[in-house]
Design a protein around this motif. Sequence first.
Motif, PDB file in Angstrom:
ATOM      1  N   ALA A 275     -31.093  -8.680  -5.303  1.00 34.70           N
ATOM      2  CA  ALA A 275     -30.846  -7.040  -5.519  1.00 34.70           C
ATOM      3  C   ALA A 275     -31.728  -6.502  -6.475  1.00 34.70           C
ATOM      4  O   ALA A 275     -31.090  -5.299  -6.897  1.00 34.70           O
ATOM      5  CB  ALA A 275     -29.083  -6.712  -5.491  1.00 34.70           C
ATOM      6  N   GLN A 276     -32.707  -6.617  -7.022  1.00 33.22           N
ATOM      7  CA  GLN A 276     -33.826  -6.325  -7.912  1.00 33.22           C
ATOM      8  C   GLN A 276     -34.916  -5.628  -6.832  1.00 33.22           C
ATOM      9  O   GLN A 276     -36.150  -6.202  -6.600  1.00 33.22           O
ATOM     10  CB  GLN A 276     -34.025  -7.756  -8.417  1.00 33.22           C
ATOM     11  CG  GLN A 276     -33.149  -8.248  -9.458  1.00 33.22           C
ATOM     12  CD  GLN A 276     -33.277  -9.306 -10.107  1.00 33.22           C
ATOM     13  OE1 GLN A 276     -34.649 -10.242  -9.766  1.00 33.22           O
ATOM     14  NE2 GLN A 276     -33.213 -10.400 -10.357  1.00 33.22           N
ATOM     15  N   ILE A 277     -34.771  -5.042  -6.420  1.00 35.90           N
ATOM     16  CA  ILE A 277     -36.188  -4.140  -5.570  1.00 35.90           C
ATOM     17  C   ILE A 277     -36.646  -3.246  -6.357  1.00 35.90           C
ATOM     18  O   ILE A 277     -37.778  -3.372  -5.885  1.00 35.90           O
ATOM     19  CB  ILE A 277     -35.103  -2.477  -4.935  1.00 35.90           C
ATOM     20  CG1 ILE A 277     -33.503  -3.356  -4.229  1.00 35.90           C
ATOM     21  CG2 ILE A 277     -35.900  -2.283  -4.310  1.00 35.90           C
ATOM     22  CD1 ILE A 277     -34.184  -3.689  -3.192  1.00 35.90           C
ATOM     23  N   GLY A 278     -36.368  -2.940  -7.712  1.00 33.70           N
ATOM     24  CA  GLY A 278     -37.714  -2.787  -8.046  1.00 33.70           C
ATOM     25  C   GLY A 278     -39.021  -3.895  -8.624  1.00 33.70           C
ATOM     26  O   GLY A 278     -39.756  -3.122  -8.006  1.00 33.70           O
ATOM     27  N   TYR A 279     -38.340  -4.795  -9.096  1.00 33.91           N
ATOM     28  CA  TYR A 279     -38.967  -6.363  -9.520  1.00 33.91           C
ATOM     29  C   TYR A 279     -39.764  -6.280  -8.013  1.00 33.91           C
ATOM     30  O   TYR A 279     -40.756  -6.703  -8.087  1.00 33.91           O
ATOM     31  CB  TYR A 279     -38.712  -7.380  -9.541  1.00 33.91           C
ATOM     32  CG  TYR A 279     -39.182  -7.756 -10.414  1.00 33.91           C
ATOM     33  CD1 TYR A 279     -39.684  -8.668 -11.500  1.00 33.91           C
ATOM     34  CD2 TYR A 279     -39.113  -9.221  -9.494  1.00 33.91           C
ATOM     35  CE1 TYR A 279     -40.642  -9.318 -11.680  1.00 33.91           C
ATOM     36  CE2 TYR A 279     -39.453 -10.797 -10.277  1.00 33.91           C
ATOM     37  CZ  TYR A 279     -40.158  -9.936 -10.822  1.00 33.91           C
ATOM     38  OH  TYR A 279     -41.044 -11.848 -11.273  1.00 33.91           O
ATOM     39  N   ALA A 280     -39.369  -6.784  -6.753  1.00 31.55           N
ATOM     40  CA  ALA A 280     -40.102  -6.568  -5.653  1.00 31.55           C
ATOM     41  C   ALA A 280     -41.005  -5.983  -5.254  1.00 31.55           C
ATOM     42  O   ALA A 280     -41.703  -6.381  -4.361  1.00 31.55           O
ATOM     43  CB  ALA A 280     -38.555  -7.340  -4.400  1.00 31.55           C
ATOM     44  N   SER A 281     -40.583  -5.232  -5.351  1.00 30.61           N
ATOM     45  CA  SER A 281     -41.353  -3.789  -5.814  1.00 30.61           C
ATOM     46  C   SER A 281     -43.298  -3.717  -6.181  1.00 30.61           C
ATOM     47  O   SER A 281     -44.120  -3.696  -5.484  1.00 30.61           O
ATOM     48  CB  SER A 281     -41.284  -2.162  -5.678  1.00 30.61           C
ATOM     49  OG  SER A 281     -39.857  -2.453  -4.760  1.00 30.61           O
ATOM     50  N   ALA A 282     -42.414  -4.786  -8.032  1.00 29.95           N
ATOM     51  CA  ALA A 282     -43.809  -4.979  -8.347  1.00 29.95           C
ATOM     52  C   ALA A 282     -44.324  -6.196  -7.780  1.00 29.95           C
ATOM     53  O   ALA A 282     -45.804  -5.992  -7.619  1.00 29.95           O
ATOM     54  CB  ALA A 282     -42.971  -5.267  -9.591  1.00 29.95           C
ATOM     55  N   VAL A 283     -43.677  -6.853  -7.380  1.00 30.83           N
ATOM     56  CA  VAL A 283     -44.829  -8.298  -6.368  1.00 30.83           C
ATOM     57  C   VAL A 283     -45.378  -7.400  -5.390  1.00 30.83           C
ATOM     58  O   VAL A 283     -46.343  -8.474  -5.108  1.00 30.83           O
ATOM     59  CB  VAL A 283     -43.787  -9.175  -6.540  1.00 30.83           C
ATOM     60  CG1 VAL A 283     -43.827 -10.398  -5.120  1.00 30.83           C
ATOM     61  CG2 VAL A 283     -42.820  -9.566  -7.346  1.00 30.83           C
ATOM     62  N   SER A 284     -44.600  -6.743  -4.479  1.00 34.12           N
ATOM     63  CA  SER A 284     -45.344  -6.542  -2.985  1.00 34.12           C
ATOM     64  C   SER A 284     -46.753  -5.128  -3.304  1.00 34.12           C
ATOM     65  O   SER A 284     -47.849  -5.349  -2.571  1.00 34.12           O
ATOM     66  CB  SER A 284     -43.976  -5.366  -2.599  1.00 34.12           C
ATOM     67  OG  SER A 284     -43.574  -6.363  -1.613  1.00 34.12           O
TER      68      SER A 284
END
Length: 308
Positions: A275-284
């Motif tokens: 549930a780390q949407i912000g961090y996953a979005s940065a990786v994306s």
Amino acid sequence: MAETTTAAAPSGTTAMRRRTRPGQTLVPLLFIAIAFVLFCVFFVGPGALGLYYSFTDYRGVGSPRWVGLDNYQRLFADEQFYAVLGRTLTYTVLSVPVHVVVALGIALLLTSAATRFQTVARVIFFIPWLISPIVAGVIWRWLFGENFGLINYLFTVVNLPTQRWETDGNLSLLVLILAGTWGGTAFNMLLFIAALKNIPKSYLEAAEIDGATSSQRFFRIVLPLLRPTMFLVVLLGTLGAMKEFALVQALNGGGPGTQNMFMVQYIYRTGFERAQIGYASAVSMVLMGILVVIAIIQMRFDRREDLA
């Protein structure tokens, strides 16, 4: 008289423009508008939202809080990110040449005059493309299971030692490359077949008359003429390998452990399981940047070869 003819020409052009049906203009605009709307809804919109989330600490619930570049600073200091990126690049570098060689070899075989039942063979080779990557991953997992797999069973039948297909990271990566090649060969094969059909036979016949061997005809005539198709296959294969997810998830789940976890899996686990949407979005966003750079480099390389 000449002046009369000259003056009549614009009026005729104007009359033709007036006779243009409204549908001839509206229908193309309609199709363009539909494509533009779909592009905005399914690409621009999610992309902009993901870019916004990459600057927040959003966790899927509540309101996102702006954190600036914190996610990117954390990302570039994350050793696991570099490990995942390295494994993804390794898989891409190893799998793409295999995909190209196998697809080109099958295409040459199916366009050869000496090959019989070409239509049946094309259908057989195309079947893996119709199978879902999830199903393909399950099939290959059954084949290469350590305790229940068919391959290890055949090894025991012929008194050969069984292999650790699931617990050895390198062997697991090898199985993944084989499964990806099996599933992705059909599309590339069709591209190569179409390109081979477009090569003028007169070129090959003239080279044969001049005494060129079959290998010389292939490397000096066929292969250079296949370069545009080769570039397309390599580009699509590279982008597809960098985004591989479903096959990996079904085949080994990124295992053993996290040894074969690729970029998209890392994004999935970080965003949906942690549930780390912000961090996953940065990786994306970083992954998208890498894909754009790879595409630009390949296109510039191909353009430079055209100029040469």
